[in-house]
Write a protein that holds these residues in place. Structure first.
Motif, mmCIF file in Angstrom:
data_model
loop_
_atom_site.group_PDB
_atom_site.id
_atom_site.type_symbol
_atom_site.label_atom_id
_atom_site.label_comp_id
_atom_site.label_asym_id
_atom_site.label_seq_id
_atom_site.Cartn_x
_atom_site.Cartn_y
_atom_site.Cartn_z
ATOM 1 N N ASN A 1 23.139 -31.147 -31.542
ATOM 2 C CA ASN A 1 24.062 -32.299 -31.490
ATOM 3 C C ASN A 1 24.859 -32.376 -30.191
ATOM 4 O OD1 ASN A 1 25.598 -30.033 -32.087
ATOM 5 N ND2 ASN A 1 26.843 -31.023 -33.664
ATOM 6 N N TYR A 2 24.450 -31.607 -29.157
ATOM 7 C CA TYR A 2 25.115 -31.753 -27.864
ATOM 8 C C TYR A 2 24.824 -33.137 -27.295
ATOM 9 C CZ TYR A 2 25.124 -26.591 -27.983
ATOM 10 O OH TYR A 2 25.286 -25.269 -28.339
ATOM 11 N N THR A 3 25.862 -33.805 -26.848
ATOM 12 C CA THR A 3 25.656 -35.075 -26.159
ATOM 13 C C THR A 3 25.516 -34.877 -24.658
ATOM 14 O OG1 THR A 3 28.029 -35.490 -25.910
ATOM 15 C CG2 THR A 3 26.972 -36.301 -27.925
ATOM 16 N N LYS A 4 26.041 -33.739 -24.152
ATOM 17 C CA LYS A 4 25.911 -33.401 -22.743
ATOM 18 C C LYS A 4 25.742 -31.880 -22.620
ATOM 19 C CE LYS A 4 27.011 -37.577 -20.978
ATOM 20 N NZ LYS A 4 27.193 -38.292 -22.247
ATOM 21 N N VAL A 5 24.872 -31.474 -21.687
ATOM 22 C CA VAL A 5 24.703 -30.066 -21.327
ATOM 23 C C VAL A 5 24.734 -29.996 -19.811
ATOM 24 C CG1 VAL A 5 23.168 -28.062 -21.365
ATOM 25 C CG2 VAL A 5 23.284 -29.578 -23.363
ATOM 26 N N ILE A 6 25.569 -29.153 -19.254
ATOM 27 C CA ILE A 6 25.612 -29.052 -17.795
ATOM 28 C C ILE A 6 24.767 -27.859 -17.339
ATOM 29 C CG2 ILE A 6 27.854 -30.190 -17.700
ATOM 30 C CD1 ILE A 6 27.826 -26.619 -16.691
ATOM 31 N N VAL A 7 24.034 -28.055 -16.229
ATOM 32 C CA VAL A 7 23.174 -27.004 -15.675
ATOM 33 C C VAL A 7 23.344 -26.969 -14.158
ATOM 34 C CG1 VAL A 7 21.485 -27.086 -17.539
ATOM 35 C CG2 VAL A 7 21.177 -28.551 -15.514
ATOM 36 N N SER A 8 22.741 -25.954 -13.531
ATOM 37 C CA SER A 8 22.978 -25.717 -12.103
ATOM 38 C C SER A 8 22.054 -26.513 -11.190
ATOM 39 C CB SER A 8 22.831 -24.224 -11.792
ATOM 40 O OG SER A 8 21.511 -23.785 -12.089
ATOM 41 N N SER A 9 20.880 -26.936 -11.687
ATOM 42 C CA SER A 9 19.969 -27.655 -10.795
ATOM 43 C C SER A 9 19.021 -28.552 -11.584
ATOM 44 C CB SER A 9 19.150 -26.683 -9.938
ATOM 45 O OG SER A 9 18.039 -26.184 -10.643
ATOM 46 N N GLU A 10 18.506 -29.534 -10.869
ATOM 47 C CA GLU A 10 17.522 -30.457 -11.443
ATOM 48 C C GLU A 10 16.293 -29.716 -11.948
ATOM 49 O OE1 GLU A 10 15.521 -34.054 -12.426
ATOM 50 O OE2 GLU A 10 17.633 -33.656 -11.971
ATOM 51 N N ASN A 11 15.930 -28.618 -11.283
ATOM 52 C CA ASN A 11 14.695 -27.900 -11.604
ATOM 53 C C ASN A 11 14.705 -27.267 -12.992
ATOM 54 O OD1 ASN A 11 13.357 -28.345 -9.086
ATOM 55 N ND2 ASN A 11 14.718 -26.836 -8.146
ATOM 56 N N ILE A 12 15.879 -27.034 -13.560
ATOM 57 C CA ILE A 12 15.923 -26.326 -14.839
ATOM 58 C C ILE A 12 16.358 -27.217 -15.994
ATOM 59 C CG2 ILE A 12 16.299 -24.104 -13.717
ATOM 60 C CD1 ILE A 12 19.232 -24.288 -14.559
ATOM 61 N N ARG A 13 16.559 -28.508 -15.750
ATOM 62 C CA ARG A 13 16.967 -29.406 -16.840
ATOM 63 C C ARG A 13 15.990 -29.342 -18.010
ATOM 64 N NH1 ARG A 13 17.078 -35.125 -14.858
ATOM 65 N NH2 ARG A 13 17.789 -35.573 -16.969
ATOM 66 N N THR B 1 30.900 -21.094 -10.829
ATOM 67 C CA THR B 1 30.373 -20.675 -9.532
ATOM 68 C C THR B 1 31.192 -21.232 -8.373
ATOM 69 O OG1 THR B 1 28.806 -22.530 -9.434
ATOM 70 C CG2 THR B 1 28.024 -20.480 -10.442
ATOM 71 N N ASP B 2 32.104 -22.165 -8.639
ATOM 72 C CA ASP B 2 33.015 -22.637 -7.581
ATOM 73 C C ASP B 2 33.824 -21.489 -7.011
ATOM 74 O OD1 ASP B 2 32.076 -25.168 -8.075
ATOM 75 O OD2 ASP B 2 33.889 -25.880 -9.105
ATOM 76 N N PHE B 3 34.015 -20.476 -7.822
ATOM 77 C CA PHE B 3 34.753 -19.279 -7.413
ATOM 78 C C PHE B 3 34.191 -18.675 -6.127
ATOM 79 C CE2 PHE B 3 34.827 -14.547 -7.881
ATOM 80 C CZ PHE B 3 36.183 -14.351 -7.678
ATOM 81 N N PHE B 4 32.860 -18.689 -5.982
ATOM 82 C CA PHE B 4 32.218 -18.046 -4.841
ATOM 83 C C PHE B 4 32.386 -18.818 -3.529
ATOM 84 C CE2 PHE B 4 29.860 -16.466 -8.566
ATOM 85 C CZ PHE B 4 30.044 -15.105 -8.388
ATOM 86 N N ASP C 1 21.482 -26.882 -6.941
ATOM 87 C CA ASP C 1 21.306 -28.092 -6.142
ATOM 88 C C ASP C 1 22.358 -28.208 -5.048
ATOM 89 O OD1 ASP C 1 19.074 -28.987 -7.428
ATOM 90 O OD2 ASP C 1 20.117 -30.388 -8.748
ATOM 91 N N ASP C 2 23.582 -27.816 -5.347
ATOM 92 C CA ASP C 2 24.709 -28.004 -4.430
ATOM 93 C C ASP C 2 25.428 -26.678 -4.207
ATOM 94 O OD1 ASP C 2 24.815 -31.095 -4.265
ATOM 95 O OD2 ASP C 2 24.780 -30.690 -6.416
ATOM 96 N N LEU C 3 25.642 -26.350 -2.951
ATOM 97 C CA LEU C 3 26.339 -25.121 -2.594
ATOM 98 C C LEU C 3 27.632 -25.495 -1.884
ATOM 99 C CD1 LEU C 3 23.221 -23.145 -1.283
ATOM 100 C CD2 LEU C 3 24.321 -22.924 -3.517
#
Length: 488
Positions: A242-254, A276-279, A458-460
């Motif tokens: 029932n997730y309406t949104k899932v966030i992931v790190s890149s298009e390749n793993i959606r 990961t913004d921490f890094f 996708d974004d660094l």
């Protein structure tokens, strides 16, 4: 011997070890000989070897003592396996009135579902945002970064927090009623891990249930990718769906997260992972490192090896790690002059490392330390296996070793989204000796790290939290969420 009988230790008893040799001659006649193993006393310090062996499952915990010595008369090895314990792990939990408690929990859950359906008749409060977790008591991890970004927006948000340290922590009836009300009337509910109480609920049309999954990237298969495998879910399970949104790190793993959670790929958004913004925050990193060095001064005296494997077993109830695969004595003798060795064991694991006291100036247990990303800053070499920690550590471009003593078995039983041997951005070690050799000779594989990072991120730019808030809390309403918008 700890995995000899269908992944269980050698059964209790007395054994002698022999070598059986079979050969076929030119006339296709089979010959068979049995030999003793010869004098092995030089390999046995104090003429004996002793170790503990364990077996963990949801219904059984067994511990054995294995004693090995040399039989002078027969010129072979004696094995003595003695069972120390066999118990149902659930009996170890301090839970009296088990049947009554089970009935009460079922009643409370039914009341929770009923109350949620009633509260759904009330209007949604567009400024209300809920953070709910069964794996943390404070606003750390992805929660911390999304929450801080929301505070920057200076909007009149109404925040609600439902945080528990473990899925085993009980929720009172008053807590459940409060959760039912706020879940039903919130615009957005953020979760960061497995959260079973919410899965049977029907999320309202103009509300969002957002999974800020605690792991980064996609590595070993999980969720509905494991249907039909040991420990995999039922095809009819409601978990995650029932997730309406899932966030992931890149298009390749959606696609992998869509499959694992059993949701449409349109619901999976490649914003990047907030924590990961921490890094990319140099000031914050410097502050954390200084705090760690002040609190744990021994971290700056030598190079730091961080041992962070995932658990073994089919899930939380049977999670364990077989520490007998590590040669504590050899690791200590070979590495102590230049390194210290930190353990960061998965929180599901119930058995302890049991570090011998004579090695206490080398081995340190940091398993209770909450945020592994902070430890990565002071780590010089990461040792992991199938854990997603490799994704975040790769952002630091520092060496890592994959200590995967059971990789053949793991591939058969768990499987991966990618070929394991091509995937890992570092050397593979199957024994403590191989691990030591890689560290001492610095035979690290840096060539793959750059391509590894750019495939899974996708974004660094350190702006994942901004994208999460922009696309989920303040979406562009004038155009549909097509694939282009989902990517950025």
């Amino acid at each position: 011997f700890s995995k000899l009988m269908n992944d269980k230790p050698l059964p209790q008893g007395e054994y002698k070890l022999f070598l059986e040799i079979e050969a076929v001659d030119d006339q296709n006649v089979k010959h068979q000989e049995v030999h003793t193993v010869g004098n092995v006393s030089n390999f046995l310090s104090n003429d004996v070897y002793a170790t503990k062996m364990e077996f963990h499952s949801a219904k059984k915990l067994m511990k054995f003592n294995l004693i090995v010595n040399y039989d002078e008369g027969e010129k072979t090895i004696n094995l003595s396996c003695n069972k120390l314990q066999e118990i149902d792990p659930s009996l170890l939990e301090l839970d009296t009135g088990k049947e009554a408690n089970r009935f009460l929990r079922k009643l409370n859950t039914s009341l929770f579902h009923f109350a949620y359906d009633v509260f759904r008749l009330l209007p949604i409060k567009s400024n209300k945002i809920v953070f709910a977790s069964d794996s943390r008591l404070d606003m750390t991890g992805n929660f911390e970064f999304v929450y801080e970004e929301l505070l920057k927006r200076e909007e009149n948000f109404d925040f609600k927090f439902f945080l528990k340290s473990s899925i085993r922590d009980r929720k009172s009836l008053s807590e459940l009623m409060s959760m039912a009300y706020h879940f039903a009337t919130s615009k957005i509910i953020f979760i960061d891990d497995f959260y079973p109480i919410i899965y049977p609920l029907k999320i309202r049309k103009n509300a969002d249930l957002v999974q800020l999954w605690h792991a980064v990237g996609a590595f070993k298969t999980f969720g509905y990718s494991r249907i039909g495998l040991p420990g995999g879910p039922s095809p009819h399970s409601k978990n995650h769906r029932n997730y309406t949104k899932v966030i992931v790190s890149s298009e390749n793993i959606r696609k992998h997260y869509a499959e694992g959670f059993g949701v449409d790929i349109e619901n999976v958004i490649a914003t990047g992972v907030p924590r990961t913004d921490f890094f990319f925050d140099e000031a914050k990193k410097a502050f954390v490192k200084e705090r760690l060095y002040t609190e744990y001064p021994f971290l700056k005296d030598k190079k730091v090896i961080l041992f962070a494997p995932t658990f073994r077993g089919n899930g939380q109830q049977s999670a364990h790690y077989p520490f007998e695969v590590l040669d504590f004595d050899r690791l200590y003798r070979e590495l102590k002059d230049e390194y210290i060795f930190l353990f960061k064991i998965h929180p599901f694991v119930r058995n302890d490392a049991n570090i011998p006291y004579q090695y206490s100036d080398f081995f340190y247990d940091f398993s209770s330390f909450r945020e592994i990303n902070e430890l990565l800053l002071v780590t010089d070499v990461l040792i992991t296996d199938y854990s997603s920690v490799c994704f975040e550590y790769a952002l630091l471009n520092k060496p890592m070793i994959f200590f995967s003593y059971d990789v053949d078995d793991y591939i058969r039983k768990r499987d991966f989204y990618y070929d394991y041997f091509d995937f890992i951005p570092g050397p593979l070690a199957k024994t403590s000796d191989q691990m030591i050799s890689i560290i001492k000779e610095e035979k690290y594989n840096f060539e793959q790290i750059d391509s590894f990072v750019h495939y899974f991120f996708d974004d660094l730019d350190g702006k994942a939290s901004e994208r999460v808030v922009d696309q989920i809390v303040f979406p562009e309403e004038e155009e549909p969420l097509d694939d282009k918008v989902l990517k950025r």
